[in-house]
Design a protein around this motif. Structure first.
Motif, PDB file in Angstrom:
ATOM      1  N   TRP A 104     -47.719  13.120   0.338  1.00 13.44           N
ATOM      2  CA  TRP A 104     -46.623  13.997   0.746  1.00 13.44           C
ATOM      3  C   TRP A 104     -46.435  15.149  -0.235  1.00 13.44           C
ATOM      4  O   TRP A 104     -45.977  16.240   0.144  1.00 13.44           O
ATOM      5  CB  TRP A 104     -45.325  13.203   0.881  1.00 13.44           C
ATOM      6  CG  TRP A 104     -45.198  12.468   2.173  1.00 13.44           C
ATOM      7  CD1 TRP A 104     -45.435  11.134   2.390  1.00 13.44           C
ATOM      8  CD2 TRP A 104     -44.826  13.010   3.446  1.00 13.44           C
ATOM      9  NE1 TRP A 104     -45.232  10.820   3.708  1.00 13.44           N
ATOM     10  CE2 TRP A 104     -44.858  11.934   4.378  1.00 13.44           C
ATOM     11  CE3 TRP A 104     -44.466  14.283   3.871  1.00 13.44           C
ATOM     12  CZ2 TRP A 104     -44.540  12.118   5.723  1.00 13.44           C
ATOM     13  CZ3 TRP A 104     -44.153  14.468   5.219  1.00 13.44           C
ATOM     14  CH2 TRP A 104     -44.192  13.391   6.126  1.00 13.44           C
ATOM     15  N   ARG A 107     -48.943  18.529   0.690  1.00 12.20           N
ATOM     16  CA  ARG A 107     -48.921  18.721   2.143  1.00 12.20           C
ATOM     17  C   ARG A 107     -49.660  19.983   2.566  1.00 12.20           C
ATOM     18  O   ARG A 107     -49.757  20.946   1.809  1.00 12.20           O
ATOM     19  CB  ARG A 107     -47.483  18.790   2.656  1.00 12.20           C
ATOM     20  CG  ARG A 107     -46.702  17.512   2.528  1.00 12.20           C
ATOM     21  CD  ARG A 107     -45.348  17.612   3.228  1.00 12.20           C
ATOM     22  NE  ARG A 107     -44.509  18.655   2.660  1.00 12.20           N
ATOM     23  CZ  ARG A 107     -43.751  18.497   1.586  1.00 12.20           C
ATOM     24  NH1 ARG A 107     -43.742  17.346   0.927  1.00 12.20           N
ATOM     25  NH2 ARG A 107     -42.995  19.492   1.152  1.00 12.20           N
ATOM     26  N   CYS A 159     -51.508  15.516   4.491  1.00  6.82           N
ATOM     27  CA  CYS A 159     -52.064  15.816   3.168  1.00  6.82           C
ATOM     28  C   CYS A 159     -53.125  16.911   3.263  1.00  6.82           C
ATOM     29  O   CYS A 159     -53.820  17.045   4.282  1.00  6.82           O
ATOM     30  CB  CYS A 159     -52.670  14.554   2.566  1.00  6.82           C
ATOM     31  SG  CYS A 159     -53.289  14.751   0.886  1.00  6.82           S
TER      32      CYS A 159
END
Length: 218
Positions: A104, A107, A159
């Motif tokens: 996360w 990203r 990702c």
């Protein structure tokens, strides 16, 4: 990943899967964790900075979870030890949280990533509705684990690493855990151990392959 490394990894994984019923106690636990330890050394060598630190920690927790779940039967295969199972679940929970936080934090945007995120959310929601009602006293830790692996799976979808490898690995991880839950809480079935370990080893391999694919650009 280099061809030689991949061959060694899958030979070690195949060794454990082939002799999954014959390897007792601590010997079996050690052999089970060997492929993951190999991945840990690889990422330590190839990565740098936060990627290296987080991947090593996630794989270390995974290896610890492997050992604890291998010893879940008390080392003799007679009786399941719920304390070891919960400890193993906790170790994998930490691995999932580390993976999720790492993914996360890095990203990327894209329509296909949004679609994969929706798929991940639906998949984990259905898995939760299927498994949780059968978990009895372990409902709370199992729900926490489902949330963690859901966060990891959705993180893999967004990702900035190659989404095909990373998401495939994360999805295989979720499938492996789903088979564990079904086998333990709902309906035990033949070959469960082989299915669980085959999907798990593939999962970790593809996650690491996806991360390493862009390592030289960092």
């Amino acid at each position: 990943m280099k061809h030689t490394f991949s061959v060694v990894y899958f030979l070690l994984a195949g060794l454990y899967i082939a002799f999954i019923e014959q390897l007792p106690g601590y010997m079996g636990a050690g052999v089970k964790a060997l492929p993951i330890v190999l991945l840990m050394f690889l990422v330590s060598w190839r990565l740098a900075g936060v990627w290296r630190s987080a991947m090593v920690v996630a794989l270390l927790f995974s290896a610890a979870g492997d050992v604890l779940l291998a010893l879940d039967s008390g080392g003799s295969g007679d009786k399941s030890d719920s304390h070891l199972f919960i400890a193993g679940l906790g170790s994998f929970l930490m691995a999932q949280l580390v993976y999720a936080g790492l993914f996360w934090t890095h990203r990327a945007s894209g329509q296909n990533r949004v679609g994969l995120s929706i798929f991940a959310f639906v998949f984990m929601s259905v898995a939760g509705m299927l498994v949780v009602p059968y978990t009895g006293d372990m409902q709370a830790p199992v729900m926490a684990y489902i949330l963690a692996i859901g966060a990891m799976l959705m993180g893999a979808a967004v990702c900035d690493r190659p989404v095909n490898r990373l998401f495939a690995g994360a999805l295989l991880f979720a499938l492996s855990d789903l088979v564990i839950a079904v086998n333990k809480f709902i309906v035990p079935f033949a070959w469960a151990g082989i299915v669980i370990m085959a999907t798990y080893y593939l999962a970790q391999y593809f996650i690491v392959a996806g991360v390493l694919a862009e390592a030289d650009k960092d």
